[in-house]
Write a protein that holds these residues in place. Sequence first.
Motif, PDB file in Angstrom:
ATOM      1  N   VAL A  68       0.840  -1.205   0.000  1.00 57.66           N
ATOM      2  CA  VAL A  68       0.000   0.000   0.000  1.00 57.66           C
ATOM      3  C   VAL A  68       0.871   1.250   0.000  1.00 57.66           C
ATOM      4  O   VAL A  68       0.559   2.243  -0.654  1.00 57.66           O
ATOM      5  N   ARG A  69       2.001   1.186   0.710  1.00 62.38           N
ATOM      6  CA  ARG A  69       2.898   2.344   0.751  1.00 62.38           C
ATOM      7  C   ARG A  69       3.581   2.600  -0.581  1.00 62.38           C
ATOM      8  O   ARG A  69       4.128   3.676  -0.802  1.00 62.38           O
ATOM      9  N   SER A  70       3.560   1.615  -1.461  1.00 55.59           N
ATOM     10  CA  SER A  70       4.127   1.831  -2.802  1.00 55.59           C
ATOM     11  C   SER A  70       3.168   2.605  -3.702  1.00 55.59           C
ATOM     12  O   SER A  70       3.478   2.870  -4.857  1.00 55.59           O
ATOM     13  N   THR A 186       2.293  -9.538  -7.443  1.00 59.01           N
ATOM     14  CA  THR A 186       2.468  -8.454  -6.469  1.00 59.01           C
ATOM     15  C   THR A 186       2.924  -8.923  -5.093  1.00 59.01           C
ATOM     16  O   THR A 186       3.387  -8.116  -4.288  1.00 59.01           O
ATOM     17  N   ASP A 187       2.760 -10.218  -4.815  1.00 60.09           N
ATOM     18  CA  ASP A 187       3.056 -10.763  -3.489  1.00 60.09           C
ATOM     19  C   ASP A 187       2.219 -10.056  -2.424  1.00 60.09           C
ATOM     20  O   ASP A 187       2.663  -9.855  -1.291  1.00 60.09           O
ATOM     21  N   SER A 188       0.997  -9.669  -2.800  1.00 62.63           N
ATOM     22  CA  SER A 188       0.111  -8.963  -1.890  1.00 62.63           C
ATOM     23  C   SER A 188      -1.331  -9.353  -2.191  1.00 62.63           C
ATOM     24  O   SER A 188      -1.689  -9.604  -3.355  1.00 62.63           O
ATOM     25  N   ILE A 189      -2.164  -9.380  -1.147  1.00 68.67           N
ATOM     26  CA  ILE A 189      -3.586  -9.674  -1.358  1.00 68.67           C
ATOM     27  C   ILE A 189      -4.376  -8.403  -1.669  1.00 68.67           C
ATOM     28  O   ILE A 189      -5.566  -8.486  -1.985  1.00 68.67           O
ATOM     29  N   ASP A 254       8.956  -3.277  -2.445  1.00 72.02           N
ATOM     30  CA  ASP A 254      10.127  -3.548  -1.619  1.00 72.02           C
ATOM     31  C   ASP A 254       9.681  -3.587  -0.173  1.00 72.02           C
ATOM     32  O   ASP A 254       9.399  -2.553   0.452  1.00 72.02           O
ATOM     33  N   ARG A 255       9.601  -4.785   0.391  1.00 74.08           N
ATOM     34  CA  ARG A 255       9.016  -4.939   1.724  1.00 74.08           C
ATOM     35  C   ARG A 255      10.002  -4.534   2.816  1.00 74.08           C
ATOM     36  O   ARG A 255       9.611  -3.987   3.821  1.00 74.08           O
ATOM     37  N   GLY A 256      11.261  -4.812   2.611  1.00 72.13           N
ATOM     38  CA  GLY A 256      12.355  -4.369   3.489  1.00 72.13           C
ATOM     39  C   GLY A 256      11.994  -4.120   4.926  1.00 72.13           C
ATOM     40  O   GLY A 256      11.472  -4.958   5.624  1.00 72.13           O
ATOM     41  N   VAL A 257      12.240  -2.903   5.356  1.00 66.30           N
ATOM     42  CA  VAL A 257      12.034  -2.553   6.761  1.00 66.30           C
ATOM     43  C   VAL A 257      10.580  -2.255   7.061  1.00 66.30           C
ATOM     44  O   VAL A 257      10.212  -2.025   8.215  1.00 66.30           O
TER      45      VAL A 257
END
Length: 260
Positions: A68-70, A186-189, A254-257
């Motif tokens: 979502v932050r992307s 996307t690796d996201s739901i 980029d899931r990172g931190v």
Amino acid sequence: MKNAIIYLIVFLAIQCGVTLGVREIWRIATGSPDLTTMLLVVSMAAFSAVTIAVFLLARWCEVARSYVRSRPWGVLTWCVVAAVGAIVPSVWLQEQMPELPNLVLDEFSMILGDRWGYVAVGLLAPVAEEMVFRGAILRSLLRTMRNRWVAIAVSALLFALAHGNPAQMPHALLVGLLLGWMYCRTDSIVPGVAYHWANNTIAYVLYNIMPAPDAPLIVLFGGSQRAVIMAVVFSLCILLPAILQLNLRMKKADRGVMRR
């Protein structure tokens, strides 16, 4: 595959347990065993809410803010557009198949016809089902299967079968394939929830504005087969460009931190 089956069994167990529990509480509170619209709405909403809570607490569905932050607003918009474009072709395709029994027609009619039914069908169900079938089941299958399309197909089949209603299964299977592809890209739901929300919202709105929502397309389009074909073609002109746009735009964040 073992974990995927466990997740499915837990999902079905929650559905049965919560539904029976709510109905028993309702019977004790009201003194009536009759199946009412409010009882159906409360049962469905409670089942979805408990499912969300269980899969979050057990960490079976990974939740992160990074996607979502992307700011994937374009992707989410095209998800909604794709859902709009898929309705008529899916109905038309199903009408070309042998008629399948609709085991929950009366129950769904009661839920869709109630204003509170939207909370269960349009808001809670999309989140719960995406968490289970993409966030947990498909994620597990992708870890154990070498071919991602086989994993997507298996998750879509389980998604269709879990509906427990033959009349819903063809549409659920096709949607499950599309949602599985979105999750892999996307690796996201989140995109799946957006599509699922739009699909269920359209069904809810059409049920409440159409004079005969369960009528065949030929009836809805005034008996004109030409109008039906034109509607299918027009819808494909919405669906296919939407899928093309999704293919161009979807990517993993980029899931990172930012992992939660």
